[in-house]
Design a protein around this motif. Structure first.
Motif, mmCIF file in Angstrom:
data_model
loop_
_atom_site.group_PDB
_atom_site.id
_atom_site.type_symbol
_atom_site.label_atom_id
_atom_site.label_comp_id
_atom_site.label_asym_id
_atom_site.label_seq_id
_atom_site.Cartn_x
_atom_site.Cartn_y
_atom_site.Cartn_z
ATOM 1 N N PRO A 228 43.899 -41.779 -23.056
ATOM 2 C CA PRO A 228 43.218 -42.780 -22.130
ATOM 3 C C PRO A 228 41.862 -42.639 -22.204
ATOM 4 N N GLU A 229 41.035 -42.843 -23.298
ATOM 5 C CA GLU A 229 39.386 -42.725 -23.228
ATOM 6 C C GLU A 229 38.829 -43.961 -22.862
ATOM 7 N N PRO A 230 37.484 -43.931 -22.238
ATOM 8 C CA PRO A 230 37.032 -45.104 -21.728
ATOM 9 C C PRO A 230 36.971 -46.317 -22.883
ATOM 10 N N GLU A 231 36.633 -46.126 -23.938
ATOM 11 C CA GLU A 231 36.663 -47.177 -24.953
ATOM 12 C C GLU A 231 37.985 -47.689 -25.097
ATOM 13 N N ALA A 232 38.957 -46.930 -25.364
ATOM 14 C CA ALA A 232 40.244 -47.441 -25.685
ATOM 15 C C ALA A 232 40.718 -48.263 -24.308
ATOM 16 N N GLN A 233 40.421 -47.733 -23.374
ATOM 17 C CA GLN A 233 40.600 -48.769 -22.050
ATOM 18 C C GLN A 233 39.795 -50.072 -22.223
ATOM 19 N N GLY A 234 38.481 -49.872 -22.804
ATOM 20 C CA GLY A 234 37.758 -50.955 -22.725
ATOM 21 C C GLY A 234 38.072 -52.018 -23.552
ATOM 22 N N LEU A 235 38.706 -51.583 -24.651
ATOM 23 C CA LEU A 235 39.202 -52.336 -25.868
ATOM 24 C C LEU A 235 40.460 -52.964 -25.329
ATOM 25 N N LEU A 236 41.154 -52.576 -24.684
ATOM 26 C CA LEU A 236 42.582 -53.136 -24.016
ATOM 27 C C LEU A 236 42.060 -54.111 -22.878
ATOM 28 N N ALA A 237 41.146 -53.909 -22.111
ATOM 29 C CA ALA A 237 40.786 -54.771 -21.206
ATOM 30 C C ALA A 237 40.166 -56.001 -21.726
ATOM 31 N N LEU A 238 39.503 -55.816 -22.878
ATOM 32 C CA LEU A 238 38.697 -56.971 -23.640
ATOM 33 C C LEU A 238 39.981 -57.864 -24.107
ATOM 34 N N MET A 239 40.990 -57.348 -24.710
ATOM 35 C CA MET A 239 42.157 -58.241 -25.299
ATOM 36 C C MET A 239 42.881 -58.914 -24.074
ATOM 37 N N LEU A 240 43.047 -58.056 -23.059
ATOM 38 C CA LEU A 240 43.802 -58.572 -21.836
ATOM 39 C C LEU A 240 43.202 -59.808 -21.370
ATOM 40 N N ILE A 241 41.784 -59.641 -21.053
ATOM 41 C CA ILE A 241 41.195 -60.861 -20.524
ATOM 42 C C ILE A 241 41.016 -61.971 -21.529
ATOM 43 N N GLN A 242 40.726 -61.750 -22.626
ATOM 44 C CA GLN A 242 40.683 -62.839 -23.865
ATOM 45 C C GLN A 242 42.002 -63.666 -23.736
ATOM 46 N N GLN A 243 43.051 -62.740 -23.842
ATOM 47 C CA GLN A 243 44.511 -63.227 -24.178
ATOM 48 C C GLN A 243 44.804 -64.079 -22.934
ATOM 49 N N ALA A 244 44.345 -63.662 -21.693
ATOM 50 C CA ALA A 244 44.776 -64.190 -20.467
ATOM 51 C C ALA A 244 44.288 -65.800 -20.532
ATOM 52 N N ARG A 245 43.357 -66.376 -21.244
ATOM 53 C CA ARG A 245 42.819 -67.739 -21.469
ATOM 54 C C ARG A 245 43.739 -68.545 -22.478
ATOM 55 N N ALA A 246 44.776 -67.741 -23.028
ATOM 56 C CA ALA A 246 45.326 -68.354 -24.124
ATOM 57 C C ALA A 246 45.885 -69.940 -23.742
ATOM 58 N N ALA A 247 46.657 -69.949 -22.941
ATOM 59 C CA ALA A 247 47.261 -71.517 -22.532
ATOM 60 C C ALA A 247 46.479 -72.401 -22.298
ATOM 61 N N ALA A 248 44.963 -72.313 -22.001
ATOM 62 C CA ALA A 248 44.066 -73.111 -21.764
ATOM 63 C C ALA A 248 43.407 -73.790 -22.881
ATOM 64 N N ARG A 249 43.379 -72.720 -24.011
ATOM 65 C CA ARG A 249 42.503 -72.878 -25.190
ATOM 66 C C ARG A 249 42.848 -74.062 -25.849
ATOM 67 N N GLN A 250 43.963 -74.565 -26.002
ATOM 68 C CA GLN A 250 44.396 -75.749 -26.993
ATOM 69 C C GLN A 250 45.249 -76.775 -25.892
ATOM 70 N N ASP A 251 45.063 -78.096 -26.456
ATOM 71 C CA ASP A 251 45.886 -79.146 -25.972
ATOM 72 C C ASP A 251 47.213 -79.413 -26.441
ATOM 73 N N GLU A 252 47.862 -80.345 -25.942
ATOM 74 C CA GLU A 252 49.532 -80.362 -26.657
ATOM 75 C C GLU A 252 49.322 -80.482 -28.106
ATOM 76 N N GLN A 253 48.434 -81.020 -28.626
ATOM 77 C CA GLN A 253 48.337 -81.279 -30.211
ATOM 78 C C GLN A 253 47.620 -80.165 -30.800
ATOM 79 N N GLY A 254 47.354 -79.050 -30.198
ATOM 80 C CA GLY A 254 46.888 -77.892 -30.775
ATOM 81 C C GLY A 254 45.156 -77.906 -31.024
ATOM 82 N N ASP A 255 44.546 -78.928 -30.331
ATOM 83 C CA ASP A 255 43.339 -78.970 -30.574
ATOM 84 C C ASP A 255 42.542 -78.067 -29.535
ATOM 85 N N LEU A 256 41.387 -77.484 -29.971
ATOM 86 C CA LEU A 256 40.701 -76.587 -29.317
ATOM 87 C C LEU A 256 40.142 -77.302 -27.985
#
Length: 414
Positions: A228-256
């Motif tokens: 549990p080093e700070p940068e390992a926590q930082g990377l996990l945090a970055l991935m979690l927050i970015q992936q949290a937006r996945a459902a809103a990044r595309q429409d039903e046709q898969g467009d950005l």
């Protein structure tokens, strides 16, 4: 073959083949033999499951079948190379059936494989190429594009890396705690690349490859549990927050869908909160590293109630810190976009033009897309059209291509 079972095996191949491979590399201690065994195991499933039924634990069945297929192959080779007899005997005696089916071993196998692929005796470019190929299953062609090299050169690099692991007896294991700090940087970089390929695929029809983003997050969680080093926590945090937006990044046709147009109600706010808590922990422990700062930038976006209420002053300040930690034209580009939001498009464009004068990012499609957007805002429509065309020519991602084509069409350049 019943269509249902064939569909199940195809689904398992997409979701489990890299984990099966990682386990077989642990058991067989040979990359090429494990790759052949993985293919033979899935082939056996295609032949046997329609008649015998789907096993209760498909992944364990595939690993066990793959190991026995490899042993059979080695025995056939041993007829001509007697030294292989000892290898086969060792494989059969050293590993119990109970260990084969141990779920915790399965859970850790890919992390073991990453540490092996990122061993310091391998060159950095070999570490990245080997991990993207073996852990993530990216094609040689896709990795070659990422490295701006030819597939044949990339393939040779991977072959040499495998030979180095074999000849130097590099252990297939998670290193001891005293060795972890010096090995951590390469592993974090590789996990970050895995996530990025999933979050914004370099090519193909799908903008997002959820299998890769979720796998990177899983590996990130394992790493934080282990260390549990700070940068390992930082990377996990970055991935979690970015992936949290996945459902809103595309429409039903898969467009950005751009950030400013996303429906924030679709964001996973619990995941954003988890990431933000990890960032606070990392910063409280002195973890102002490159991943922690990027995670902090993502958190400002994630916690903003709307695009209009985003604190661009804080984001520009965080980019200033990131530039001091890792001077890079891409960081400068992202900072320029943030400055444009804070101070207006003319201010951002002047920074982008300065990058262009230095010859940076001329082959990076997002550079031209960002420049086009600012030119459009300033009413320089002919220049904006030209920049959008350059961006369109440089991306192989279908959703990005459609988005850029829509921008061109909106400018009357359809």
């Amino acid at each position: 073959m019943p269509a249902r079972i064939e569909a199940l095996i195809n689904s398992l191949y997409r979701s489990e083949s890299r984990r099966v491979l990682a386990s077989l590399i642990r058991l067989l201690k040979d990359f090429d033999l494990a790759e052949e065994a993985t293919q033979e195991a899935f082939t056996a499933a295609l032949h046997q499951w329609p008649h015998e039924g789907v096993p209760q634990n498909p992944r364990a069945w595939l690993v066990s079948t793959g190991r026995f297929k490899a042993i059979d192959q080695l025995r056939r080779r041993a007829r001509f190379q007697t030294t292989l007899d000892d290898v086969v005997d060792e494989l059969e005696e050293a590993i119990s059936d109970g260990e084969d089916w141990d779920e915790q071993l399965f859970a850790d196998d890919q992390l073991r494989l990453i540490f092996t692929c990122c061993h310091p005796s391998l060159a950095p470019e070999a570490q990245l190429a080997l991990t993207l190929r073996e852990v993530c299953g990216l094609t040689t062609e896709a990795i070659a594009r990422a490295f701006l090299t030819t597939p044949s050169t990339l393939a040779q690099r991977i072959v040499r890396a495998k030979a180095k692991i074999r000849d130097a007896n590099i252990p297939y294991e998670i290193p001891g705690r005293e060795q972890l700090p010096e090995r951590l940087s390469a592993v974090l970089r590789v996990i970050y690349l895995v996530f990025n390929e999933g979050y914004s695929a370099s090519s193909g029809e799908n903008l997002i490859r959820h299998d890769l983003t979720l796998e990177a997050i899983r590996l990130g969680r394992l790493l934080v549990q282990l260390m549990p080093e700070p940068e390992a926590q930082g990377l996990l945090a970055l991935m979690l927050i970015q992936q949290a937006r996945a459902a809103a990044r595309q429409d039903e046709q898969g467009d950005l869908i751009r950030l400013e147009d996303q429906d924030r109600r679709l964001w996973n706010h619990a995941q954003i909160a988890e990431g933000s808590a990890l960032i606070r922990q990392a910063f409280n422990r002195g973890g102002a590293g490159i991943y922690s700062v990027q995670a902090a930038i993502a958190a400002v976006h994630g916690e903003s109630p709307s695009f209009a209420q985003t604190d661009w002053h804080e984001i520009v300040g965080l980019y200033d810190l990131l530039l001091r930690l890792t001077p890079s034209p891409i960081v400068e580009l992202n900072r320029a976009v943030a400055v444009a939001m804070r101070d207006g498009p003319a201010s951002g464009l002047s920074l982008i033009e300065a990058l262009a004068e230095r010859g940076h990012l001329k082959d990076y499609y997002l550079f031209h897309a960002a420049r086009a957007d600012l030119l459009q805002q300033l009413g320089q429509l002919d220049a904006a059209q030209q920049a959008y065309r350059l961006a369109l020519a440089l991306t192989e991602q279908a959703a990005e291509q459609r988005f850029l084509q829509r921008r061109l069409t909106a400018l009357g350049a359809g």
